[in-house]
Write an enzyme that holds these catalytic residues in place. Structure first.
Site, PDB file in Angstrom:
ATOM      1  CB  SER A 138      25.955  30.906 -28.969  1.00  0.00           C
ATOM      2  OG  SER A 138      25.026  31.414 -29.895  1.00  0.00           O
ATOM      3  CE1 TYR A 151      26.747  36.149 -26.624  1.00  0.00           C
ATOM      4  CE2 TYR A 151      26.356  35.202 -28.797  1.00  0.00           C
ATOM      5  CZ  TYR A 151      26.157  35.179 -27.430  1.00  0.00           C
ATOM      6  OH  TYR A 151      25.379  34.191 -26.862  1.00  0.00           O
TER       7      TYR A 151
HETATM    8  N1  LIG Z   1      19.327  33.292 -24.846  1.00  0.00           N
HETATM    9  C1  LIG Z   1      19.829  32.947 -26.024  1.00  0.00           C
HETATM   10  O1  LIG Z   1      19.225  33.161 -27.105  1.00  0.00           O
HETATM   11  C2  LIG Z   1      21.156  32.250 -26.068  1.00  0.00           C
HETATM   12  C3  LIG Z   1      21.482  31.541 -27.228  1.00  0.00           C
HETATM   13  C4  LIG Z   1      22.716  30.889 -27.282  1.00  0.00           C
HETATM   14  C5  LIG Z   1      23.590  30.958 -26.220  1.00  0.00           C
HETATM   15  N2  LIG Z   1      23.253  31.664 -25.097  1.00  0.00           N
HETATM   16  C6  LIG Z   1      24.222  31.703 -24.006  1.00  0.00           C
HETATM   17  O2  LIG Z   1      23.654  31.121 -22.867  1.00  0.00           O
HETATM   18  C7  LIG Z   1      24.352  31.597 -21.699  1.00  0.00           C
HETATM   19  C8  LIG Z   1      23.292  31.927 -20.650  1.00  0.00           C
HETATM   20  O3  LIG Z   1      22.580  33.073 -21.084  1.00  0.00           O
HETATM   21  P1  LIG Z   1      21.009  33.229 -20.889  1.00  0.00           P
HETATM   22  O4  LIG Z   1      20.415  33.206 -22.234  1.00  0.00           O
HETATM   23  O5  LIG Z   1      20.525  32.272 -19.874  1.00  0.00           O
HETATM   24  O6  LIG Z   1      20.965  34.748 -20.392  1.00  0.00           O
HETATM   25  P2  LIG Z   1      20.705  35.419 -18.975  1.00  0.00           P
HETATM   26  O7  LIG Z   1      19.366  35.012 -18.477  1.00  0.00           O
HETATM   27  O8  LIG Z   1      20.984  36.854 -19.182  1.00  0.00           O
HETATM   28  O9  LIG Z   1      21.791  34.763 -18.012  1.00  0.00           O
HETATM   29  C9  LIG Z   1      23.126  35.159 -18.021  1.00  0.00           C
HETATM   30  C10 LIG Z   1      23.769  34.652 -16.744  1.00  0.00           C
HETATM   31  O10 LIG Z   1      25.166  34.971 -16.809  1.00  0.00           O
HETATM   32  C11 LIG Z   1      25.525  35.552 -15.584  1.00  0.00           C
HETATM   33  N3  LIG Z   1      26.654  36.467 -15.754  1.00  0.00           N
HETATM   34  C12 LIG Z   1      26.775  37.501 -16.619  1.00  0.00           C
HETATM   35  N4  LIG Z   1      27.945  38.136 -16.417  1.00  0.00           N
HETATM   36  C13 LIG Z   1      28.565  37.487 -15.378  1.00  0.00           C
HETATM   37  C14 LIG Z   1      29.782  37.671 -14.690  1.00  0.00           C
HETATM   38  N5  LIG Z   1      30.630  38.678 -15.000  1.00  0.00           N
HETATM   39  N6  LIG Z   1      30.093  36.812 -13.690  1.00  0.00           N
HETATM   40  C15 LIG Z   1      29.255  35.822 -13.348  1.00  0.00           C
HETATM   41  N7  LIG Z   1      28.087  35.588 -13.964  1.00  0.00           N
HETATM   42  C16 LIG Z   1      27.745  36.415 -14.975  1.00  0.00           C
HETATM   43  C17 LIG Z   1      24.287  36.299 -15.121  1.00  0.00           C
HETATM   44  O11 LIG Z   1      24.322  36.481 -13.704  1.00  0.00           O
HETATM   45  P3  LIG Z   1      24.653  37.862 -12.944  1.00  0.00           P
HETATM   46  O12 LIG Z   1      24.154  38.988 -13.782  1.00  0.00           O
HETATM   47  O13 LIG Z   1      23.926  37.694 -11.642  1.00  0.00           O
HETATM   48  O14 LIG Z   1      26.126  37.855 -12.765  1.00  0.00           O
HETATM   49  C18 LIG Z   1      23.198  35.306 -15.497  1.00  0.00           C
HETATM   50  O15 LIG Z   1      23.051  34.349 -14.472  1.00  0.00           O
HETATM   51  C19 LIG Z   1      25.178  32.796 -22.167  1.00  0.00           C
HETATM   52  O16 LIG Z   1      26.519  32.429 -22.272  1.00  0.00           O
HETATM   53  C20 LIG Z   1      24.592  33.106 -23.543  1.00  0.00           C
HETATM   54  O17 LIG Z   1      25.573  33.689 -24.358  1.00  0.00           O
HETATM   55  C21 LIG Z   1      22.044  32.296 -24.983  1.00  0.00           C
END
Ligand SMILES: NC(=O)c1ccc[n+]([C@@H]2O[C@H](COP(=O)([O-])OP(=O)(O)OC[C@H]3O[C@@H](n4cnc5c(N)ncnc54)[C@H](OP(=O)(O)O)[C@@H]3O)[C@@H](O)[C@H]2O)c1
Length: 252
Positions: A138, A151
């Protein structure tokens, strides 16, 4: 199937039940890859795949044994050409004055240690395939914002994990790319103390945009190595610019 640009390749996507990981698993499947997708919610992967040929695995990335078992199962069966780690979390009580040791440990174990467990277990298969690793980090690991010290530390660690791994492994043909997205409209935003309003979500990146960046990386010739890729929504962010005046926007 949209195209066959990944035909013959096996991809393992972790964090594929929602958001960026789900969009990447689906785009990779549409692009001809054999896709293994993992998260704690296995049924959500299957539902989100919408009938695509995606093999879903239940896995908690913070548990080393659970990660090793799944990675070895996939690696021994199909090999691993592309590993994408999109599992991540944040929680509302994110300010330094609110953080507890338990909260800190949970964040680091999911967002950072989990990436290490995955990469470490997959390394023999990645060396064999001269493969690619994509870590979804990120911009919050690059500059201060409102996403919270735990984070931000976890994401800075993830980016540097990718850099250091690439420094060692490029000679074995294994590439590690850290993608640094700005705000993406996914469910993780619901965990902000004040979730962003609809107009900010509408202007944010979509998970499919980050999935396309993953596909771009996965379809480059093996000689081309991209250590880092930053991607932000044009209307809201620019390099080093974490928020607009109105309304204020942080990132995840
Ligand atoms: N959205 C943003 O603005 C943004 C910006 C920069 C970076 N990111 C990064 O992008 C990545 C994906 O996030 P997203 O935005 O797509 O959010 P999201 O829709 O909440 O997806 C998060 C994913 O991580 C999985 N997860 C969480 N805890 C886990 C665990 N203990 N074991 C296995 N899987 C786990 C969740 O699956 P389960 O709950 O089914 O386990 C889900 O599939 C993250 O690392 C986030 O920090 C997001």
């Amino acid at each position: 199937m949209e195209g066959a640009s990944l035909s013959g390749k096996t991809a393992l996507i972790i964090g594929a039940s929602s958001g960026i990981g789900l969009a990447t698993a689906n785009l990779f499947a549409d692009s001809g890859a054999k896709v293994h997708a993992a998260a704690r919610r296995r049924e959500a992967i299957q539902e989100g795949a919408g009938g695509r040929d995606v093999t879903a695995h239940a896995l908690d990335i913070s548990e080393e044994e659970s990660v090793r078992r799944t990675v070895e199962e996939v690696g021994e069966t199909d090999g691993i050409d592309i590993l994408a780690v999109a599992a991540g979390m944040n929680f509302p009580e994110r300010r330094l004055e609110q953080l507890t040791a338990d909260g800190w440990d949970a964040m680091i174990s999911v967002n950072l240690s989990g990436a290490f467990y995955t990469i470490r277990a997959a390394l023999p298969y990645l060396r064999a395939s001269r493969g690619l690793v994509v870590l979804i980090s990120s911009v919050s690991g690059r500059w201060p914002d409102a996403s919270g010290p735990a984070y931000q530390a976890s994401k800075a660690g993830m980016t540097e994990l990718a850099h250091a791994a690439g420094f060692e492994e490029h000679v074995n043909g294994v590439r590690f790319t850290s993608i640094l997205p700005g705000i993406v409209d996914t469910p993780i935003l619901d965990n902000r103390p004040e979730p962003p309003p609809r107009e900010v979500r509408d202007a944010a990146l979509k998970p499919e945009d980050v999935a396309r960046a993953c596909l771009f990386l996965a379809t480059l010739p093996p000689r081309a190595y991209v250590p880092e890729l930053t991607m932000v929504p044009t209307a809201i962010q620019a390099l080093g610019k974490t928020s607009t005046a109105t309304p204020p926007v942080g990132e995840e």
